[in-house]
Motif scaffolding. Sequence first.
Motif, short mmCIF file in Angstrom:
data_model
loop_
_atom_site.label_atom_id
_atom_site.label_comp_id
_atom_site.label_asym_id
_atom_site.label_seq_id
_atom_site.Cartn_x
_atom_site.Cartn_y
_atom_site.Cartn_z
N LEU A 202 -17.38 7.09 -2.28
CA LEU A 202 -15.91 7.10 -2.28
C LEU A 202 -15.34 5.82 -1.67
CD1 LEU A 202 -15.30 10.80 -1.23
CD2 LEU A 202 -14.85 9.80 -3.47
N ARG A 203 -16.06 5.21 -0.76
CA ARG A 203 -15.58 3.98 -0.14
C ARG A 203 -15.98 2.73 -0.91
NH1 ARG A 203 -16.58 5.02 6.37
NH2 ARG A 203 -14.78 6.41 6.68
N SER A 204 -16.77 2.88 -1.94
CA SER A 204 -17.21 1.71 -2.71
C SER A 204 -16.25 1.34 -3.83
CB SER A 204 -18.59 1.98 -3.31
OG SER A 204 -18.54 3.04 -4.26
N THR A 205 -15.16 2.10 -3.98
CA THR A 205 -14.18 1.79 -5.03
C THR A 205 -13.45 0.49 -4.70
OG1 THR A 205 -13.88 4.17 -5.35
CG2 THR A 205 -12.25 2.71 -6.33
N ASP A 206 -13.24 -0.34 -5.70
CA ASP A 206 -12.54 -1.61 -5.53
C ASP A 206 -11.09 -1.35 -5.09
OD1 ASP A 206 -11.60 -4.16 -5.57
OD2 ASP A 206 -12.13 -4.58 -7.66
N PRO A 207 -10.65 -1.89 -3.95
CA PRO A 207 -9.27 -1.65 -3.51
C PRO A 207 -8.24 -2.17 -4.51
CG PRO A 207 -10.60 -2.52 -1.71
CD PRO A 207 -11.43 -2.64 -2.94
N GLU A 208 -8.55 -3.25 -5.21
CA GLU A 208 -7.61 -3.78 -6.19
C GLU A 208 -7.40 -2.79 -7.34
OE1 GLU A 208 -8.94 -7.56 -7.48
OE2 GLU A 208 -8.65 -8.53 -5.53
N LEU A 209 -8.46 -2.06 -7.68
CA LEU A 209 -8.32 -1.05 -8.73
C LEU A 209 -7.43 0.09 -8.27
CD1 LEU A 209 -9.37 -0.49 -11.59
CD2 LEU A 209 -11.25 0.80 -10.56
N ILE A 210 -7.55 0.47 -7.01
CA ILE A 210 -6.68 1.53 -6.47
C ILE A 210 -5.23 1.06 -6.41
CG2 ILE A 210 -6.25 2.98 -4.45
CD1 ILE A 210 -9.22 2.89 -3.87
N ASP A 211 -5.02 -0.20 -6.01
CA ASP A 211 -3.65 -0.74 -5.98
C ASP A 211 -3.06 -0.80 -7.39
OD1 ASP A 211 -3.90 -1.04 -3.27
OD2 ASP A 211 -4.50 -3.15 -3.37
N LEU A 212 -3.89 -1.15 -8.37
CA LEU A 212 -3.41 -1.19 -9.74
C LEU A 212 -2.99 0.20 -10.21
CD1 LEU A 212 -2.98 -2.70 -12.41
CD2 LEU A 212 -5.40 -2.26 -12.93
N ALA A 213 -3.79 1.22 -9.86
CA ALA A 213 -3.43 2.58 -10.24
C ALA A 213 -2.13 3.01 -9.58
CB ALA A 213 -4.56 3.53 -9.88
N ALA A 214 -1.92 2.59 -8.32
CA ALA A 214 -0.68 2.95 -7.63
C ALA A 214 0.52 2.28 -8.27
CB ALA A 214 -0.78 2.57 -6.16
N THR A 215 0.39 1.02 -8.68
CA THR A 215 1.50 0.35 -9.33
C THR A 215 1.83 0.95 -10.69
OG1 THR A 215 -0.04 -1.28 -10.27
CG2 THR A 215 1.01 -1.82 -8.16
N MET A 216 0.85 1.60 -11.31
CA MET A 216 1.08 2.24 -12.61
C MET A 216 1.56 3.68 -12.47
SD MET A 216 -2.19 0.75 -14.74
CE MET A 216 -1.63 1.47 -16.28
N GLY A 217 1.81 4.12 -11.23
CA GLY A 217 2.41 5.43 -11.01
C GLY A 217 1.42 6.55 -10.80
N ALA A 218 0.13 6.26 -10.63
CA ALA A 218 -0.86 7.30 -10.42
C ALA A 218 -0.79 7.82 -8.98
CB ALA A 218 -2.26 6.77 -10.72
N GLY A 219 -0.75 9.13 -8.83
CA GLY A 219 -0.74 9.73 -7.51
C GLY A 219 -2.13 9.81 -6.91
N PRO A 220 -2.23 10.34 -5.69
CA PRO A 220 -3.55 10.43 -5.04
C PRO A 220 -4.54 11.28 -5.82
CG PRO A 220 -1.78 10.73 -3.44
CD PRO A 220 -1.13 10.74 -4.79
N TRP A 221 -4.08 12.41 -6.38
CA TRP A 221 -5.00 13.28 -7.10
C TRP A 221 -5.51 12.62 -8.38
CZ3 TRP A 221 -8.56 16.59 -7.50
CH2 TRP A 221 -8.81 17.27 -8.68
N LYS A 222 -4.61 12.00 -9.14
CA LYS A 222 -5.03 11.34 -10.37
C LYS A 222 -5.93 10.13 -10.06
CE LYS A 222 -2.60 11.12 -14.15
NZ LYS A 222 -1.58 10.81 -15.18
N THR A 223 -5.64 9.41 -8.99
CA THR A 223 -6.50 8.29 -8.60
C THR A 223 -7.88 8.78 -8.22
OG1 THR A 223 -4.56 7.08 -7.79
CG2 THR A 223 -6.72 6.33 -7.02
N PHE A 224 -7.94 9.89 -7.52
CA PHE A 224 -9.25 10.44 -7.16
C PHE A 224 -10.00 10.92 -8.40
CE2 PHE A 224 -11.75 14.30 -6.31
CZ PHE A 224 -12.67 13.80 -5.40
N ARG A 225 -9.30 11.60 -9.30
CA ARG A 225 -9.96 12.17 -10.47
C ARG A 225 -10.39 11.12 -11.48
NH1 ARG A 225 -7.69 14.41 -15.14
NH2 ARG A 225 -5.62 14.06 -14.24
#
Length: 320
Positions: A202-225
């Motif tokens: 879970l900690r090996s995910t690229d932070p830039e990918l998580i930031d990109l998902a957040a800018t596209m409107g993905a919530g915590p649950w969708k980002t996790f899934r």
Amino acid sequence: MSDRTLDDGIDVAAPVQQTGDAAKVGADPAAEHRTGSATRTGAQSPPEHRPRTRPSLGSRLARLADALWRPALLLAALFAVWWFVAAREYVANYLVPTPGQVWTTMVDQWSFLLRNTYVTLYETVIGFVLAALLGLGTAILIAYSRTMEKALYPIVLFAQVIPKIAIAPLLVVWFGVGFTPKIVLAVLIAFFPVVISGVAGLRSTDPELIDLAATMGAGPWKTFRRIRFPNALPHLMSGLKVAVTLAVVGAVVGEFVGADEGLGYVLLLANGNLDSALLFADLFLMSLIGIVLFLVVEVAEALLIPWHASRRSAVPLTTS
């Protein structure tokens, strides 16, 4: 004005004349042949992307044979050494029986061994499933919350370093002599590798990918899934393959204390009666349970993450 009109007429008519020539070429098979030859000798068209064909059954069997012949050869060599030492009685048969004696014991006591194998298998599977669920939940809490990490990580580590054989009698006192203490012990042994591998994944995910998902409107649950959990699967499956073999150990260790069935109980019974043939047969069935469950997790890994590099054949380990 007439010159301009003429010029315009020539300019407009030229494409029409070319189109007509092209139509004539298309209608003439000989012209098509000449045009195709000119295309082949001139600028070549890009190659077509053909769909990748699935490997045939023969190629799959060939890969399977290539993967199995080395361990099969090693096992055959060990079996030959075992048979030679036991047949020549370099070691007494009550310590090391012959393969024939072990086979005869398994045939004669098959119903007894099968019933106890089912008990150990049941305890192992239930313990492994509970360890996987609890371990993944704990890993999510640790990975998402710094407070939960500081609170849970020392407890998880403390529970892991305690010798499980030392707490087995205490579990029998608390839960009786049924299935519960064996399942609890299997959970305690298999829990730790699931937590460690889950947190690492879970900690090996690229932070830039998580930031990109957040800018596209993905919530915590969708980002996790969609991002975190698929990215953590390779690490998690490695931990599950370790955990499923440890769950067998936990169930057997639990059967050493206060049990009247299971392969651990059969092991104590054979040891007390100096029945080495039964002991070897029991060890073989324990190993078989671990191997089968490991292969089940291996198949699940192949179905869940076929895209990962670890699932590809002939992956180079170095760039040289």
